[in-house]
Write an enzyme that holds these catalytic residues in place. Structure first.
Site, PDB file in Angstrom:
ATOM      1  N   GLY A  17      49.394 -26.983-127.656  1.00 48.98           N
ATOM      2  CA  GLY A  17      49.787 -28.389-127.668  1.00 48.98           C
ATOM      3  C   GLY A  17      48.868 -29.147-128.599  1.00 48.98           C
ATOM      4  O   GLY A  17      48.076 -28.548-129.332  1.00 48.98           O
ATOM      5  N   SER A  18      48.953 -30.480-128.574  1.00 50.31           N
ATOM      6  CA  SER A  18      48.137 -31.315-129.451  1.00 50.31           C
ATOM      7  C   SER A  18      46.717 -31.434-128.900  1.00 50.31           C
ATOM      8  O   SER A  18      46.408 -30.920-127.824  1.00 50.31           O
ATOM      9  CB  SER A  18      48.751 -32.716-129.533  1.00 50.31           C
ATOM     10  N   THR A  24      42.218 -26.901-122.887  1.00 50.53           N
ATOM     11  CA  THR A  24      40.961 -26.320-122.408  1.00 50.53           C
ATOM     12  C   THR A  24      40.853 -26.447-120.887  1.00 50.53           C
ATOM     13  O   THR A  24      40.416 -25.514-120.213  1.00 50.53           O
ATOM     14  CB  THR A  24      39.759 -26.989-123.115  1.00 50.53           C
ATOM     15  N   GLU A  90      40.318 -22.600-128.778  1.00 50.88           N
ATOM     16  CA  GLU A  90      40.367 -23.021-130.191  1.00 50.88           C
ATOM     17  C   GLU A  90      40.869 -21.880-131.092  1.00 50.88           C
ATOM     18  O   GLU A  90      40.299 -21.597-132.156  1.00 50.88           O
ATOM     19  CB  GLU A  90      38.983 -23.500-130.661  1.00 50.88           C
TER      20      GLU A  90
END
Ligand code: ADP
Ligand code: MG
Ligand code: ZN
Length: 188
Positions: A17-18, A24, A90
């Site tokens: 997603g954004s 996280t 990430e």
């Protein structure tokens, strides 16, 4: 997610997603539950991401979990040898080799949970996430809140003029935006 687990069979879960969408947080939630189940959990993040901590994954809401910073995806393969569950945050910073690494880990019978941005600041698919989505068994899309209008947001607006694809930053550089409020930067 109800996963019926047969020993020896691995799989890949992708959380994407954004920015600020809770990737996280969701990754930490799943990894903590695996730790509670006394599974052997190994957690990795790219060395390039030192925003809040060098050796923890940290959410924007300050949840944190110890992790191993690695230079490349191949390092994960070596260092996750003994793990039952492998967490990777990430993922967009690892590049395409992460796909082979995740496949190999899952083929070895591990549960692999990968979190990362699915679009870059131009709104273009951010490899290797699209390729990971294609081979994953389970996919979760998380949405943030648009900082302009308050609707669900799946884009990341860069509010500075920089044009490099990878710029590590937070609130001073990036904002969550919905489809309507996202303004893609002009193509160079
Ligand atoms: P991600 O890993 O997707 O960038 P995090 O899990 O680190 O997201 O952070 C999610 C948290 O960020 C939310 O629970 C909330 O506390 C905070 N937050 C800050 N800005 C926003 C926003 N625009 N939309 C949603 N949550 C936000
Ligand atoms: Mg994150
Ligand atoms: Zn909006």
């Amino acid at each position: 997610m109800n996963i019926i687990r047969r020993k020896g069979v691995g799989w890949i879960e992708v959380i994407c997603g954004s920015m600020y969408s809770g990737k996280t947080e969701e990754l930490i939630r799943r990894l903590r539950r695996a730790q509670i189940a006394r599974q052997k959990v190994s957690i990795f993040k790219p060395k390039i991401d030192t925003r809040y901590s060098a050796d923890e994954i940290v959410s924007h809401s300050s949840l944190r979990l110890e992790s191993i910073p690695v230079e490349s995806a191949w390092e994960i393969l070596e260092k996750a040898e003994d793990a039952d569950v492998v967490g990777i945050d990430e993922a967009q910073f690892f590049g395409m080799e992460l796909v082979d690494v995740c496949q190999t880990l899952a083929d070895k019978g591990k549960r692999v949970i990968v979190a990362g941005l699915d679009q870059d600041y131009r709104g273009e698919p951010f490899e290797p996430i699209p390729q990971l989505l294609a081979v994953a068994e389970y996919i979760t899309k998380t949405l943030a809140i648009c900082m302009v209008c308050g609707n669900p947001a799946n884009r990341t607006q860069r509010i500075t003029k920089d044009e490099e694809r990878v710029i590590v930053g937070g609130r001073d550089i990036y904002e969550a935006r919905c489809r309507k409020c996202f303004k893609p930067p002009k193509k160079p």
